[in-house]
Design a protein around this motif. Structure first.
Motif, PDB file in Angstrom:
ATOM      1  N   TYR A   1     -46.051 -18.928 -40.495  1.00  0.00           N
ATOM      2  CA  TYR A   1     -44.669 -18.645 -40.116  1.00  0.00           C
ATOM      3  C   TYR A   1     -44.673 -17.562 -39.054  1.00  0.00           C
ATOM      4  CZ  TYR A   1     -45.691 -14.903 -43.403  1.00  0.00           C
ATOM      5  OH  TYR A   1     -46.300 -13.863 -44.049  1.00  0.00           O
ATOM      6  N   THR A   2     -43.612 -17.574 -38.297  1.00  0.00           N
ATOM      7  CA  THR A   2     -43.394 -16.558 -37.264  1.00  0.00           C
ATOM      8  C   THR A   2     -42.004 -15.986 -37.532  1.00  0.00           C
ATOM      9  OG1 THR A   2     -44.730 -17.791 -35.692  1.00  0.00           O
ATOM     10  CG2 THR A   2     -43.184 -16.184 -34.778  1.00  0.00           C
ATOM     11  N   LYS A   3     -41.790 -14.700 -37.534  1.00  0.00           N
ATOM     12  CA  LYS A   3     -42.748 -13.661 -37.291  1.00  0.00           C
ATOM     13  C   LYS A   3     -43.524 -13.325 -38.552  1.00  0.00           C
ATOM     14  CE  LYS A   3     -39.524 -11.897 -34.002  1.00  0.00           C
ATOM     15  NZ  LYS A   3     -38.279 -11.146 -33.835  1.00  0.00           N
ATOM     16  N   ASN A   4     -44.742 -12.869 -38.404  1.00  0.00           N
ATOM     17  CA  ASN A   4     -45.486 -12.419 -39.565  1.00  0.00           C
ATOM     18  C   ASN A   4     -46.170 -11.110 -39.230  1.00  0.00           C
ATOM     19  OD1 ASN A   4     -48.416 -12.658 -38.753  1.00  0.00           O
ATOM     20  ND2 ASN A   4     -47.753 -14.763 -38.344  1.00  0.00           N
ATOM     21  N   SER A   5     -46.508 -10.365 -40.303  1.00  0.00           N
ATOM     22  CA  SER A   5     -47.357  -9.196 -40.083  1.00  0.00           C
ATOM     23  C   SER A   5     -48.716  -9.431 -40.725  1.00  0.00           C
ATOM     24  CB  SER A   5     -46.703  -7.934 -40.653  1.00  0.00           C
ATOM     25  OG  SER A   5     -46.670  -8.022 -42.075  1.00  0.00           O
ATOM     26  N   LEU A   6     -48.753 -10.324 -41.791  1.00  0.00           N
ATOM     27  CA  LEU A   6     -50.002 -10.512 -42.532  1.00  0.00           C
ATOM     28  C   LEU A   6     -51.056 -11.237 -41.701  1.00  0.00           C
ATOM     29  CD1 LEU A   6     -48.555 -11.464 -46.048  1.00  0.00           C
ATOM     30  CD2 LEU A   6     -49.291  -9.228 -45.195  1.00  0.00           C
ATOM     31  N   GLY A   7     -50.614 -11.994 -40.750  1.00  0.00           N
ATOM     32  CA  GLY A   7     -51.569 -12.687 -39.873  1.00  0.00           C
ATOM     33  C   GLY A   7     -51.738 -11.964 -38.553  1.00  0.00           C
ATOM     34  N   GLY A   8     -51.419 -10.720 -38.526  1.00  0.00           N
ATOM     35  CA  GLY A   8     -51.560  -9.958 -37.290  1.00  0.00           C
ATOM     36  C   GLY A   8     -50.556 -10.379 -36.231  1.00  0.00           C
TER      37      GLY A   8
ATOM     38  N   ARG B   1     -54.962 -35.696 -27.931  1.00  0.00           N
ATOM     39  CA  ARG B   1     -55.155 -34.257 -28.082  1.00  0.00           C
ATOM     40  C   ARG B   1     -55.228 -33.561 -26.708  1.00  0.00           C
ATOM     41  NH1 ARG B   1     -60.403 -33.049 -30.988  1.00  0.00           N
ATOM     42  NH2 ARG B   1     -59.756 -34.776 -32.271  1.00  0.00           N
ATOM     43  N   PRO B   2     -54.480 -32.505 -26.532  1.00  0.00           N
ATOM     44  CA  PRO B   2     -54.559 -31.774 -25.258  1.00  0.00           C
ATOM     45  C   PRO B   2     -55.915 -31.105 -25.104  1.00  0.00           C
ATOM     46  CG  PRO B   2     -52.668 -31.052 -26.584  1.00  0.00           C
ATOM     47  CD  PRO B   2     -53.520 -31.907 -27.466  1.00  0.00           C
ATOM     48  N   VAL B   3     -56.297 -30.799 -23.858  1.00  0.00           N
ATOM     49  CA  VAL B   3     -57.479 -29.950 -23.673  1.00  0.00           C
ATOM     50  C   VAL B   3     -57.067 -28.482 -23.729  1.00  0.00           C
ATOM     51  CG1 VAL B   3     -58.796 -31.647 -22.357  1.00  0.00           C
ATOM     52  CG2 VAL B   3     -57.345 -30.025 -21.130  1.00  0.00           C
ATOM     53  N   ALA B   4     -55.786 -28.210 -23.566  1.00  0.00           N
ATOM     54  CA  ALA B   4     -55.284 -26.843 -23.743  1.00  0.00           C
ATOM     55  C   ALA B   4     -55.321 -26.519 -25.242  1.00  0.00           C
ATOM     56  CB  ALA B   4     -53.847 -26.746 -23.223  1.00  0.00           C
ATOM     57  N   PRO B   5     -55.592 -25.260 -25.597  1.00  0.00           N
ATOM     58  CA  PRO B   5     -55.650 -24.915 -27.025  1.00  0.00           C
ATOM     59  C   PRO B   5     -54.302 -25.155 -27.706  1.00  0.00           C
ATOM     60  CG  PRO B   5     -56.317 -23.059 -25.618  1.00  0.00           C
ATOM     61  CD  PRO B   5     -55.819 -24.122 -24.713  1.00  0.00           C
ATOM     62  N   VAL B   6     -54.352 -25.621 -28.969  1.00  0.00           N
ATOM     63  CA  VAL B   6     -53.120 -25.861 -29.733  1.00  0.00           C
ATOM     64  C   VAL B   6     -53.124 -24.931 -30.939  1.00  0.00           C
ATOM     65  CG1 VAL B   6     -51.831 -27.549 -31.110  1.00  0.00           C
ATOM     66  CG2 VAL B   6     -53.035 -28.288 -29.040  1.00  0.00           C
ATOM     67  N   THR B   7     -52.153 -24.034 -31.011  1.00  0.00           N
ATOM     68  CA  THR B   7     -52.039 -23.157 -32.183  1.00  0.00           C
ATOM     69  C   THR B   7     -50.566 -23.010 -32.493  1.00  0.00           C
ATOM     70  OG1 THR B   7     -52.666 -21.513 -30.523  1.00  0.00           O
ATOM     71  CG2 THR B   7     -53.861 -21.437 -32.617  1.00  0.00           C
ATOM     72  N   ASN B   8     -50.172 -23.355 -33.706  1.00  0.00           N
ATOM     73  CA  ASN B   8     -48.775 -23.159 -34.096  1.00  0.00           C
ATOM     74  C   ASN B   8     -48.697 -23.125 -35.616  1.00  0.00           C
ATOM     75  OD1 ASN B   8     -48.666 -25.906 -35.014  1.00  0.00           O
ATOM     76  ND2 ASN B   8     -48.354 -26.531 -32.882  1.00  0.00           N
ATOM     77  N   ASP B   9     -47.476 -23.091 -36.132  1.00  0.00           N
ATOM     78  CA  ASP B   9     -47.302 -22.998 -37.589  1.00  0.00           C
ATOM     79  C   ASP B   9     -46.906 -24.335 -38.204  1.00  0.00           C
ATOM     80  OD1 ASP B   9     -47.849 -20.217 -37.687  1.00  0.00           O
ATOM     81  OD2 ASP B   9     -45.867 -19.834 -36.844  1.00  0.00           O
TER      82      ASP B   9
ATOM     83  N   ARG C   1     -53.467 -16.898 -44.149  1.00  0.00           N
ATOM     84  CA  ARG C   1     -52.386 -16.924 -45.146  1.00  0.00           C
ATOM     85  C   ARG C   1     -51.047 -17.299 -44.550  1.00  0.00           C
ATOM     86  NH1 ARG C   1     -52.266 -11.237 -48.105  1.00  0.00           N
ATOM     87  NH2 ARG C   1     -50.698 -12.198 -49.452  1.00  0.00           N
ATOM     88  N   THR C   2     -50.892 -17.110 -43.272  1.00  0.00           N
ATOM     89  CA  THR C   2     -49.541 -17.236 -42.718  1.00  0.00           C
ATOM     90  C   THR C   2     -49.389 -18.527 -41.932  1.00  0.00           C
ATOM     91  OG1 THR C   2     -50.199 -16.049 -40.737  1.00  0.00           O
ATOM     92  CG2 THR C   2     -49.244 -14.739 -42.529  1.00  0.00           C
TER      93      THR C   2
END
Ligand code: HDD
Length: 715
Positions: free
Chosen positions: A418-425, A393-401, A415-416
């Protein structure tokens, strides 16, 4: 340990919670201290030795959930071993650059910010053997480093040799099938000395440079801590403006580059198959942390075609005399893993794990690796979520879909996916270069789709000859002996002959000497004149540092030993970080010549000379009598001598060296004080000779003494 360094602000160098990675791992570490035995569901268990049966002699019941769970888990304990590099050992540590000077070439923060200590995990390995094979086989060693940088994980997946067997990864399965045990009978284990490897080599001349390295002492490292590492490929550093510079990575061990001898390796493989693994573990446990210096060879893009080889060809080095290695930082390993499987076995390296500031070149071997490593982890670690395993696991943050799949352990909210989304801001958002995004190096390429290799890759022999020319006389002798051994194990005469024909392209004299040792006709003439060039940096004779840390010295003792002699030499060695150990015919303690007693570290019968770097025989008349009638002690001395190791003896102990059959070496006689000859240090007159300790320290710092002619010594 806790608290940052008050001056640098860096975390303390070692211990639990010492850096970002260790703090992250702490949350995953569990211990059974003071705990009850439970099922996987947390239910406490009162009895785990008898299954639930009908009556004391009846059948086992299906409802015994504890027994079923226990056995089922056991049945699934194994995962596939790595298809290559299956046997390894790993440790945690950190990397820190010396200064910011690489900032001119790369945007990689961990290489350019001297105040940053980047946590690392390093795994060393052999290549051909399976997980349970011996450490001291003739083989390449893996040197894989995972840098847990703040910009994401960077993996430098290198070896202890700077070149590779083949140009193009498409041949990797062929090469590995040839070197692995032969498929019909799975023999031989972890050895290159067999027909299929040499058949392959004799038909693939691009292997010849690497085969020279493999036949050299580089393939027999004394310790993982005493071997160089290389990134092998030409990579690319990329600065903040997207400008590239070619780079080769080098690791240089602070303790020098040192090897065992082949006879010793074969014996160690039986006496202590975990020799290199144990050595790494013990050094770290003792606080003698292994260190390497990272060096780079930098080549401006404008100089891409200035060499007589192709920078994209991984069977070539850039000689250090042409492009010097510039030291840029230090790697320190200071913490052993807690659990071999969780950490060392499950660590997953990948050449394509790069961070901003480091990029690839079109080296066809590297391009194939960038596919292979991710692919192999999917089968080895059972699905696409292996990056969540704590060690990976990286120490850098991991955020993806990326979602779901086997072993998904994160709970992604929202809820989301996927990219692009509007529902997840609109999150997670893509970043620009200003926010630290990785930007691929923009290289202009054009061409036809073809299966062909550039002519610039086709000089197979010049650098193999360069390597041969750069060796000291003893290194050459070892290479000749290695070729004779390996080819002497090949059963098919035509394969032996074809291999000799290939060696003849490297150097005629070498080919003749190999042929004479393996009973095939020596080549009648030279096919390529030796160009005569050499690169002194390639010789291990030039890598001696004189350092003694962690060198193991056996003291042969028994009843009647002179305690003052033991104390003098052992204190001198300890003060320099070496490790003296007292070996006696039996464990426990021995009586000293003045009626006292000293504790023994190990019984002679449990050890062997091949597990030590040097030997000392102290004075004591009774000690001499005891050891003279002990075959193990005599063998110990003779074998150490044969393997070029430093020996010392004082007082009566000197006579034991004579009785062990040492030849062509001058031993001290009555009245001539301390004598040193070919790494053998003696003083008959003075049992606690300070002269001996000084000379012995010097002899040990030289590692081995190849000037000896010890072929006649039977050991
Ligand atoms: Fe590789 C493992 C080093 C060429 C495919 N390789 C592996 C490891 C090291 C190297 C050190 C062990 C990593 C660990 O400790 O887990 N390999 C090299 C070097 C190469 C090289 C220095 C040439 C310069 N390798 C290479 C090629 C391919 C692979 C050309 C395939 C096309 N290597 C693998 C692999 C492994 C691997 C099958 C086995 C287990 C793993 O990756 O994780 O993907």
């Amino acid at each position: 340990m806790s608290g940052p360094d008050p001056v640098s602000g860096n975390p303390p160098p070692t211990g639990r919670g010492a850096d970002d990675k260790q703090r992250q791992l702490d949350a995953e570490r569990v211990s059974a201290d003071g705990a009850y035995l439970t099922t996987q569901q947390g239910v406490r268990v009162d009895h785990t030795d008898d299954s639930l049966t009908v009556g004391e002699r009846g059948p086992t019941l299906l409802e015994d959930f504890h027994a079923r769970e226990k056995i089922t888990h056991f049945d699934h304990e194994r995962i596939p071993e790595r298809v290559v590099h299956a046997r390894g050992a790993g440790a945690y540590g950190y990397f820190q650059p010396y200064d910011g000077s690489l900032g001119e070439y790369t945007a990689a923060e961990f290489l350019t910010d001297p105040s940053l200590r980047t946590p690392v995990f390093v795994r060393f390995s052999t290549v051909a053997g399976s997980r349970g094979s011996a450490d001291t086989v003739r083989d390449v060693r893996g040197f894989a480093t995972k840098f847990y940088t703040r910009q994401g994980n960077y993996d430098l997946v290198g070896n202890n040799m700077p070149v590779f067997f083949i140009h193009d990864g498409i041949k990797f399965p062929d090469f590995v099938h040839a070197v692995k045990p032969e498929p019909h009978n799975e023999i031989p284990q972890a050895q290159s000395a067999h027909d299929t490897l040499w058949d392959f080599v004799s038909l693939q001349p691009e292997t010849m440079h690497m085969m020279m390295w493999l036949m050299s002492d580089r393939a027999l490292p004394r310790s993982y801590r005493m071997m160089q590492g290389f990134g092998v490929h030409t990579f690319r550093l990329v600065d903040g403006d997207g400008r590239g510079t070619f780079v080769k990575f080098h690791w240089k061990p602070v303790l020098g580059t040192h090897s065992l001898v082949w006879d010793e390796c074969q014996k160690v493989a039986g006496k202590d198959p975990d020799y290199n693994r144990r050595d790494l573990w013990d050094a770290i446990e003792a606080g003698q942390f292994p260190e390497w210096e990272l060096g780079v060879q930098l080549v401006p893009e404008s100089a891409e075609f200035d060499f007589d080889f192709d920078l994209l060809d991984a069977t070539k080095i850039i000689p250090e005399e042409e492009v010097p290695v510039r030291p840029v930082g230090k790697l320190v390993l200071n913490q052993n893993p807690d659990n071999f499987f969780a950490e060392t076995e499950q660590v997953a390296f990948h050449t394509a794990n790069v961070v901003p500031g480091i990029d690839f070149t079109n080296d066809p071997l590297l391009q194939a690796r960038n596919f292979s490593y991710l692919d192999t982890q999917l089968i080895r670690l059972g699905g696409p979520n292996f990056a969540q395993i704590p060690v990976n696991r990286p120490v850098a943050p991991v955020t993806n879909d990326q979602r779901d799949g086997y072993h998904q352990s994160r709970i992604h909210r929202g809820r989301t996916s996927y990219t692009k989304n509007s529902l997840g801001g609109g999150c997670p958002m893509t970043a620009g270069a200003d926010q630290g995004a990785f930007r691929h190096y923009q290289e202009k390429v054009e061409g036809h789709k073809i299966r062909a290799r550039s002519e610039s890759f086709k000089d197979y022999y010049s650098q193999a000859t360069l390597f041969w020319n750069s060796m000291s006389p003893w290194e050459r002798q070892h290479i000749i002996a290695a070729f004779r051994f390996e080819l002497g194990k090949v059963e098919t005469v035509e394969v032996r002959e074809r291999a000799v024909a290939q060696i003849n392209h490297v150097d005629h004299d070498l080919a003749v000497q190999v042929a004479e040792g393996i009973g095939v006709p020596p080549p009648s003439s030279e096919v390529r004149p030796n160009h005569g060039r050499s690169s002194p940096a390639l010789s291990q004779a030039n890598a001696v540092t004189g350092r003694l840390e962690t060198r193991r010295v056996a003291f042969l003792v028994s009843d009647g030993v002179d305690e003052s002699a033991v104390r003098l030499i052992s204190e001198e060695l300890r003060s320099r970080g070496a490790i003296p150990e007292l070996l006696a015919p039996t464990d426990g303690s021995v009586r000293t010549s003045d009626g006292g007693s000293i504790a023994v570290d190990r019984a002679l019968s449990t050890m062997a000379s091949v597990l030590y770097d040097a030997v000392y025989v102290p004075s004591g008349e009774e000690n001499l009598q005891n050891l003279s009638s002990d075959g193990l002690a005599l063998h110990f001395v003779a074998e150490s001598f044969k393997h070029g190791k430093p020996l010392a003896a004082t007082g009566h102990g000197v006579a034991l060296l004579g009785r062990a059959g040492l030849v062509n070496v001058r031993l001290a006689n009555e009245g001539d004080g301390a004598v040193t000859d070919q790494g053998v240090v003696t003083d008959v007159d003075n049992p606690s000779s300070p002269g001996v300790s000084g000379h012995f320290v010097h002899a040990l710092g030289a590692h081995r003494h190849w000037e000896r002619d010890s072929d006649q010594v039977p050991a």
